[in-house]
Scaffold this motif. Structure first.
Motif, short mmCIF file in Angstrom:
data_model
loop_
_atom_site.label_atom_id
_atom_site.label_comp_id
_atom_site.label_asym_id
_atom_site.label_seq_id
_atom_site.Cartn_x
_atom_site.Cartn_y
_atom_site.Cartn_z
N GLN A 151 2.40 -13.01 4.35
CA GLN A 151 1.49 -13.62 5.31
C GLN A 151 0.82 -12.58 6.19
N ASN A 152 1.46 -11.43 6.31
CA ASN A 152 0.91 -10.32 7.10
C ASN A 152 0.97 -9.05 6.26
N PRO A 153 0.14 -8.97 5.23
CA PRO A 153 0.24 -7.87 4.25
C PRO A 153 -0.34 -6.57 4.79
N ILE A 154 0.53 -5.64 5.10
CA ILE A 154 0.10 -4.37 5.66
C ILE A 154 -0.73 -3.57 4.66
N SER A 155 -0.56 -3.86 3.37
CA SER A 155 -1.28 -3.13 2.33
C SER A 155 -2.79 -3.31 2.43
N THR A 156 -3.25 -4.39 3.06
CA THR A 156 -4.69 -4.66 3.13
C THR A 156 -5.43 -3.64 3.97
N VAL A 170 -10.20 8.82 -2.14
CA VAL A 170 -9.53 7.83 -1.31
C VAL A 170 -9.57 6.47 -2.00
N PHE A 171 -8.40 5.86 -2.18
CA PHE A 171 -8.29 4.56 -2.83
C PHE A 171 -7.76 3.52 -1.84
N ALA A 172 -8.33 2.33 -1.87
CA ALA A 172 -7.76 1.20 -1.14
C ALA A 172 -6.58 0.68 -1.95
N ILE A 173 -5.46 0.45 -1.30
CA ILE A 173 -4.28 -0.04 -2.01
C ILE A 173 -4.46 -1.48 -2.44
N ASN A 174 -5.01 -2.28 -1.56
CA ASN A 174 -5.12 -3.72 -1.79
C ASN A 174 -6.51 -4.17 -1.37
N THR A 175 -7.30 -4.70 -2.28
CA THR A 175 -8.66 -5.13 -1.96
C THR A 175 -8.72 -6.54 -1.39
N ALA A 176 -7.57 -7.24 -1.38
CA ALA A 176 -7.54 -8.57 -0.75
C ALA A 176 -7.65 -8.40 0.77
N HIS A 177 -8.00 -9.47 1.46
CA HIS A 177 -8.14 -9.40 2.90
C HIS A 177 -6.89 -9.92 3.61
N ASN A 178 -6.64 -9.35 4.75
CA ASN A 178 -5.57 -9.80 5.63
C ASN A 178 -5.84 -11.25 6.02
N ASP A 183 -10.77 -11.12 12.87
CA ASP A 183 -12.22 -11.27 12.71
C ASP A 183 -12.58 -11.64 11.28
N ASN A 184 -12.01 -12.72 10.78
CA ASN A 184 -12.23 -13.11 9.39
C ASN A 184 -13.68 -13.40 9.06
N GLY A 185 -14.50 -13.69 10.08
CA GLY A 185 -15.90 -13.99 9.82
C GLY A 185 -16.76 -12.77 9.61
N ALA A 186 -16.19 -11.58 9.70
CA ALA A 186 -16.99 -10.36 9.62
C ALA A 186 -16.50 -9.44 8.52
N LYS A 187 -16.12 -9.99 7.40
CA LYS A 187 -15.60 -9.17 6.31
C LYS A 187 -16.72 -8.37 5.62
N LEU A 255 -0.87 8.90 2.63
CA LEU A 255 -0.79 7.45 2.82
C LEU A 255 -0.99 7.17 4.29
N TRP A 256 -1.96 6.31 4.62
CA TRP A 256 -2.20 6.02 6.03
C TRP A 256 -2.77 4.62 6.24
N LEU A 257 -2.67 4.19 7.48
CA LEU A 257 -3.31 2.94 7.91
C LEU A 257 -4.70 3.30 8.39
N GLU A 258 -5.72 2.76 7.74
CA GLU A 258 -7.09 3.04 8.11
C GLU A 258 -7.47 2.19 9.32
N GLY A 259 -7.50 2.84 10.48
CA GLY A 259 -7.73 2.12 11.72
C GLY A 259 -9.08 1.46 11.83
N CYS A 260 -10.08 1.92 11.06
CA CYS A 260 -11.40 1.30 11.11
C CYS A 260 -11.56 0.16 10.11
N ASP A 261 -10.53 -0.09 9.32
CA ASP A 261 -10.59 -1.20 8.37
C ASP A 261 -10.59 -2.52 9.13
N GLU A 262 -11.45 -3.44 8.72
CA GLU A 262 -11.54 -4.73 9.41
C GLU A 262 -10.27 -5.54 9.29
N ASP A 263 -9.40 -5.18 8.35
CA ASP A 263 -8.13 -5.89 8.19
C ASP A 263 -7.02 -5.31 9.04
N CYS A 264 -7.29 -4.20 9.72
CA CYS A 264 -6.27 -3.55 10.54
C CYS A 264 -6.24 -4.20 11.92
#
Length: 289
Positions: A151-156, A170-178, A183-187, A255-264
């Motif tokens: 329900q809270n997939p950190i991989s996104t 650079v590869f995204a691990i998971n292309t699904a959205h959190n 801000d689900n309306g701004a994907k 391996l890192w958390l991309e802080g600018c990712d809209e799913d972060c």
């Protein structure tokens, strides 16, 4: 009377100060996450029946084989961002809500950051690849992962960075959205923005990571390696020209958390991944040959 009015004003100002302080604390802790992982196995694959061998190790001197175990990481993985891995990361401390004219909605964007990072803010390790054949182009065939909380997939919001032979990928691990992002309306499924490594004013640049669409295809039943359109090779290894193994190629893994990712967003705080594994494949020819 004047004294009473003055006291009320002082109390009001004090209350505002306390409220502002609480907001400050909230902003400063908004995007901090805990990530703990044990050592993960990564493996390589090569076409069955071939006399060419592709081997992997987590040390230049070996031992080499068809799989190896990546070094474990345990600690706090702080959201960071960069447009150049070798240029360095910037640490994202908090986000702000800004209007996105393209989507007609608000989105969370990296707003408060600190130049420079520590190794504890992201994960880095090195792998080594070698072969006893001719030029062998190396591809990712899979990034296996399992979130601890579906329900809270950190991989996104996570990225894998590969640096080899002077190039970085650079590869995204998971292309699904959190599913619980703020801000689900701004994907922006086709891309996004990251902080510029050479600026300290919050400047961003458009950046689209690679995805599974850029993997090669490895058939575990037949051992065949095929290259779909878009497959990306990130290094080339070669034998010694006499049937022996050549010099290993060093592959740095980030391996890192991309802080600018809209799913972060905040709901990922404290989440972990149960498993993470990389699979590589070698291709000793060109598509269409």
């Amino acid at each position: 009377m004047k004294s009473s009015t003055h006291l009320r004003r002082r109390l009001a100002l004090a209350a505002l100060a306390v409220f502002a302080a609480l907001l400050s604390v909230s902003a400063a802790t908004y995007a901090w996450y805990i990530y703990n992982t044990a050592a993960r196995t990564t493996r390589v694959e090569m076409a069955a029946g071939s006399s060419v061998s592709l081997q992997i190790s987590n040390a230049a001197e070996g031992p080499y084989g068809s799989s190896t175990v990546m070094e474990s990481f345990s600690g706090m993985l702080v959201p960071v961002s960069t447009d150049s891995i070798t240029g360095g990361f910037q640490r994202v401390e908090a986000f702000a809500s800004e209007w996105n004219a393209a989507t007609g909605a608000y989105r969370s964007v990296a707003k408060y950051f600190t130049a420079g990072t520590e190794m504890s803010h992201y994960y880095k390790t090195s792998l080594y690849l070698r072969t006893n054949g001719g030029d062998l182009d190396i591809y990712l065939s899979n990034i296996g992962f399992e979130d601890a909380n579906d329900q809270n997939p950190i991989s996104t919001a996570m990225r894998i960075g590969l640096v080899a032979q002077g190039q970085e990928y650079v590869f995204a691990i998971n292309t699904a959205h959190n599913p619980n992002a703020d801000d689900n309306g701004a994907k922006e499924p086709e891309g996004g923005y990251v902080l510029r490594h050479d600026k300290t004013d919050g400047s961003t640049v458009a950046f689209t990571p690679y995805t599974s669409a850029n993997f090669c295809i490895y058939d575990s039943q037949t051992g065949a390696v095929t290259l779909p359109e878009g497959a990306v090779s990130f290094c080339t290894v070669s034998g010694d020209g006499h049937g022996g193994y050549g010099e290993p190629v060093k592959l740095d893994i980030y391996l890192w958390l991309e802080g600018c990712d809209e799913d972060c967003t905040l709901n990922l705080a404290g989440q972990t991944m149960r498993n993470l594994a990389l699979s590589f494949a070698g291709f000793n020819g060109k598509a269409g040959e």
